[in-house]
Design a protein around this motif. Structure first.
Motif: not given
Length: 155
Positions: A97-104, A86-91, A141-145, A73-81
């Motif tokens: 790890a930082i983005l996944r923890a923050g979004v969680l 850019w793709t999540l796998s390119r990061l 994180l701001d976009r997702i929040a 669930t988290l990865d598509p949210m991050i990818a969309g933001a």
């Protein structure tokens, strides 16, 4: 004083969670193994001359297990933001790890103010990176929040 102590222990738990998630991503370490390693040997302990900060073990465990449980669930949210192109796998793995923890935390800890979450994870990013990564973490994180918590920009 108690609030500051709790906040510091949560901050240390966030940092340890990012390190544990990175370790799992890079080394393929199993969830149970990484939790046991950090809780028994790292949190608040000295390892190879480095002292790990005393961390809130429950907060650490909640972040790490939550990211593993909700990653689909988290990865598509991050990818969309992330910026277009850019793709999540390119990061970098640490950045993921930082983005996944923050979004969680944004989606699962409504009692924690968005500004606290964003600030803590931006600080972690700037501790690991010297470039624009802190700005990227802040923007994502701001976009997702704003989307998840319905808050205006910057809150």
């Amino acid at each position: 004083m108690t609030t500051e102590k709790t906040a510091n222990q949560r901050g240390a738990a966030r940092l340890a969670a990012v390190q544990a998630l990175y370790q799992m991503d890079i080394g393929g370490t199993a969830l149970a193994d990484v939790l046991a390693e950090y809780e028994v040997y790292r949190l608040g302990k000295e390892v190879d001359g480095d002292t790990y900060l005393k961390a809130d073990p429950a907060w650490f465990r909640a972040i790490v297990t939550g990211v593993v449980k909700d990653q689909k669930t988290l990865d598509p949210m991050i990818a969309g933001a992330i910026s277009e192109g850019w793709t999540l796998s390119r990061l970098d793995s640490t950045l993921r790890a930082i983005l996944r923890a923050g979004v969680l935390e944004i989606v699962s800890k409504p009692d924690v103010p968005t500004a606290v979450i964003v600030t803590e994870y931006v600080e972690i990013a700037t501790a690991f990176f010297e470039g624009e990564e802190g700005k990227l973490v802040h923007a994502v994180l701001d976009r997702i929040a704003r989307r998840e918590r319905g808050q205006p920009k910057g809150n």
